[in-house]
Design an enzyme around this catalytic site. Sequence first.
Site, PDB file in Angstrom:
ATOM      1  N   LYS A  94      -7.140   0.389 -20.219  1.00  0.00           N
ATOM      2  CA  LYS A  94      -7.339   0.563 -21.657  1.00  0.00           C
ATOM      3  C   LYS A  94      -6.070   0.201 -22.436  1.00  0.00           C
ATOM      4  O   LYS A  94      -5.673  -0.937 -22.424  1.00  0.00           O
ATOM      5  CB  LYS A  94      -7.830   1.988 -21.928  1.00  0.00           C
ATOM      6  CG  LYS A  94      -8.962   2.441 -20.992  1.00  0.00           C
ATOM      7  CD  LYS A  94     -10.239   1.625 -21.153  1.00  0.00           C
ATOM      8  CE  LYS A  94     -11.236   1.797 -20.004  1.00  0.00           C
ATOM      9  NZ  LYS A  94     -11.586   3.155 -19.646  1.00  0.00           N
TER      10      LYS A  94
ATOM     11  N   TYR B 162     -14.779  11.791 -19.331  1.00  0.00           N
ATOM     12  CA  TYR B 162     -15.115  10.417 -18.989  1.00  0.00           C
ATOM     13  C   TYR B 162     -16.209  10.411 -17.910  1.00  0.00           C
ATOM     14  O   TYR B 162     -16.104  11.128 -16.916  1.00  0.00           O
ATOM     15  CB  TYR B 162     -13.857   9.688 -18.502  1.00  0.00           C
ATOM     16  CG  TYR B 162     -14.136   8.290 -18.052  1.00  0.00           C
ATOM     17  CD1 TYR B 162     -14.462   7.302 -18.985  1.00  0.00           C
ATOM     18  CD2 TYR B 162     -14.115   7.933 -16.710  1.00  0.00           C
ATOM     19  CE1 TYR B 162     -14.748   6.014 -18.574  1.00  0.00           C
ATOM     20  CE2 TYR B 162     -14.397   6.645 -16.295  1.00  0.00           C
ATOM     21  CZ  TYR B 162     -14.713   5.693 -17.234  1.00  0.00           C
ATOM     22  OH  TYR B 162     -14.996   4.421 -16.836  1.00  0.00           O
TER      23      TYR B 162
ATOM     24  N   ASP C 245      -6.262  13.690 -18.801  1.00  0.00           N
ATOM     25  CA  ASP C 245      -6.563  12.279 -18.964  1.00  0.00           C
ATOM     26  C   ASP C 245      -6.074  11.913 -20.366  1.00  0.00           C
ATOM     27  O   ASP C 245      -6.679  12.302 -21.364  1.00  0.00           O
ATOM     28  CB  ASP C 245      -8.080  12.062 -18.814  1.00  0.00           C
ATOM     29  CG  ASP C 245      -8.456  10.583 -18.789  1.00  0.00           C
ATOM     30  OD1 ASP C 245      -7.727   9.785 -19.412  1.00  0.00           O
ATOM     31  OD2 ASP C 245      -9.482  10.239 -18.168  1.00  0.00           O
TER      32      ASP C 245
ATOM     33  N   ARG D 297       0.816  -1.226   0.000  1.00  0.00           N
ATOM     34  CA  ARG D 297       0.000   0.000   0.000  1.00  0.00           C
ATOM     35  C   ARG D 297       0.845   1.268   0.000  1.00  0.00           C
ATOM     36  O   ARG D 297       0.315   2.361  -0.181  1.00  0.00           O
ATOM     37  CB  ARG D 297      -0.990  -0.004   1.174  1.00  0.00           C
ATOM     38  CG  ARG D 297      -1.966   1.161   1.166  1.00  0.00           C
ATOM     39  CD  ARG D 297      -3.089   1.030   2.177  1.00  0.00           C
ATOM     40  NE  ARG D 297      -2.649   0.543   3.459  1.00  0.00           N
ATOM     41  CZ  ARG D 297      -2.033   1.301   4.390  1.00  0.00           C
ATOM     42  NH1 ARG D 297      -1.803   2.575   4.155  1.00  0.00           N
ATOM     43  NH2 ARG D 297      -1.665   0.785   5.529  1.00  0.00           N
TER      44      ARG D 297
HETATM   45  C1  LIG Z   1     -11.921   3.914 -18.588  1.00  0.00           C
HETATM   46  C2  LIG Z   1     -11.523   5.320 -18.437  1.00  0.00           C
HETATM   47  C3  LIG Z   1     -11.269   5.878 -17.173  1.00  0.00           C
HETATM   48  C4  LIG Z   1     -11.461   5.108 -15.889  1.00  0.00           C
HETATM   49  O1  LIG Z   1     -10.603   4.025 -15.787  1.00  0.00           O
HETATM   50  P1  LIG Z   1     -10.931   2.699 -14.931  1.00  0.00           P
HETATM   51  O2  LIG Z   1      -9.682   1.913 -15.099  1.00  0.00           O
HETATM   52  O3  LIG Z   1     -12.156   2.075 -15.500  1.00  0.00           O
HETATM   53  O4  LIG Z   1     -11.148   3.142 -13.514  1.00  0.00           O
HETATM   54  C5  LIG Z   1     -10.861   7.198 -17.119  1.00  0.00           C
HETATM   55  N1  LIG Z   1     -10.725   7.938 -18.239  1.00  0.00           N
HETATM   56  C6  LIG Z   1     -10.969   7.439 -19.462  1.00  0.00           C
HETATM   57  C7  LIG Z   1     -10.809   8.305 -20.664  1.00  0.00           C
HETATM   58  C8  LIG Z   1     -11.378   6.116 -19.615  1.00  0.00           C
HETATM   59  O5  LIG Z   1     -11.619   5.636 -20.841  1.00  0.00           O
END
Ligand SMILES: *Cc1c(COP(=O)(O)O)cnc(C)c1O
Length: 381
Positions: free
Chosen positions: A199, A102, A174, A48
Site C-alpha cells: 500500500k 482487514y 496494523d 531467506r
Molecule cells: C492490503 C492489506 C493487508 C494485506 O497486505 P498484502 O500485502 O496484500 O498481503 C493487510 N492489512 C491492511 C490494512 C491492508 O490494507
Amino acid sequence: MSKDKLGINTICTHIGEIKDEQFKGAVSPIYLSSSYEFLDVDVKRYPRYFNTPNQEYLSKKIAALEGTEAAMIFGSGMAAISHMFLAFLSKGDHLVVQNTLYGGTVNFIKEEFPKYGIEYTFTNGYKVEDFKTAIQPNTKLIHIETPSNPLLTITNIKEVTSLAKSKSILTSIDNTFASPVNQNPIDFGVDMVMHSATKYFGGHSDICAGAVASSNAHIERIWNVSKNLGGSLSDMTVWMLERSMKTLGLRVKAQTKNALKLAKWLHKHPKVSKVYYPGLKSHPEYKLAKAQMKGFGAMLSFELDKSLDSEKFQKTLKLIKSSMSLAGIESTVISPHLTSHALLTQEERNAVGISDQLIRFSVGIEELKDLKKDIEQAMEV
Ligand SMILES: *Cc1c(COP(=O)(O)O)cnc(C)c1O
C-alpha cells in the site's frame, strides 16, 4: 547523526541507504546474490534469512520511520502478519483481535488458527471495554487496526496498550491505513507495528510486500519463525521498495491533504448521504484521531444518495478507477459490499454499517479540481 532528530522526509530519503563505495553512485546498489561467503564473515547471509544487504538496510529505514530498534521485510503484508502471529502464539494461546479488520487477516485467523490449536476472540466493537471483555487468562496478544477498513473507526491505542500491559499481554497494530507519516503507534505503547508495504510504502501499485517494526528481541523471535516459513522479499523488489519509500512522506502528505478537502466537500454534497473520515468534526472519534494521529490519512468512505446506482457511479468515473487495492498515487474506489464484505449476508452487512451505497475511496495525488470534476460528472448519470 542521530536519527531521532531527523525529519520524516530526511529519514525517507537517506536512512537505510547502502553507500556505493566502489563507484560513488547516488543510490543504493542492488545485491542479487543468493550466495554469500560463509567462512570468516560476521553475518551469514542468505535471502531467506532476511539479511541480504538490501533487506538489512531497508529494514533500517522502516525501523527509523516507526521509531523502533529493528524491522523485517516480507513478501507480502499477509506474510508479515501471519509470521508475527505465529511467532507469539502457540497451541493453547489466545488472541484478542478487533472485529473491524482487514479481510485477509480475518481469513487467516479463522482458517489457519484451528489447525495450530490457537484460540481467538473477535471483539464486539473497537472501544477499550470491548477488548477488556474479550481477554481470557490465556490471552497472549491483542491485535488492533486503526483507522479501520472501510468505516475508518478509530481505536484508542493508548487505552488498549495500557489495558494489555496491566495484564502482561503484548499488542500489535496494523498501521497500513495511516502509514508512519500519519501515525506512530510505538509512541502510544504498542509492541509491534505491521504494514502491508503493498500500500503506502510501495505507493505506485507495482509492489507486493510487508513489514513488521519492533524491538530487537521481538524481531528476533519473529525471525526464528520466519526462517522456517520462508516468505522473504526478492532483492529486486526490496530495491524498488527503497526507491518508493524515498517519497513516502511527500506522497502521503499530499494524499492526506487531498483527502481532507474531498471529505469536507463530499460531506456537503447533496448526492452524498454520509462521509466517514476521521478528520471531519462530525466523526465520533475526531478528537481522539487528532490526539493520536499526525494527519487523518488518505482513506475515506462515503454513502451515495439512494437516487444513484453505486455500480454505475463507479463505472462512469473516468479518472478514478475501481480497485480492490489502495494507497497508490492514483485515486481508486471500491464497493466494500462487493469485495471485503461480500461473504456476509445483507443483514450482517447492515449490522456492521456496510450498505450497498457505500464507496471506499483511496485518495491519490491528482489535482483536487480534477477529482471533484470526475466525481461530479459520474453523479450526473
Ligand atoms: C492490503 C492489506 C493487508 C494485506 O497486505 P498484502 O500485502 O496484500 O498481503 C493487510 N492489512 C491492511 C490494512 C491492508 O490494507
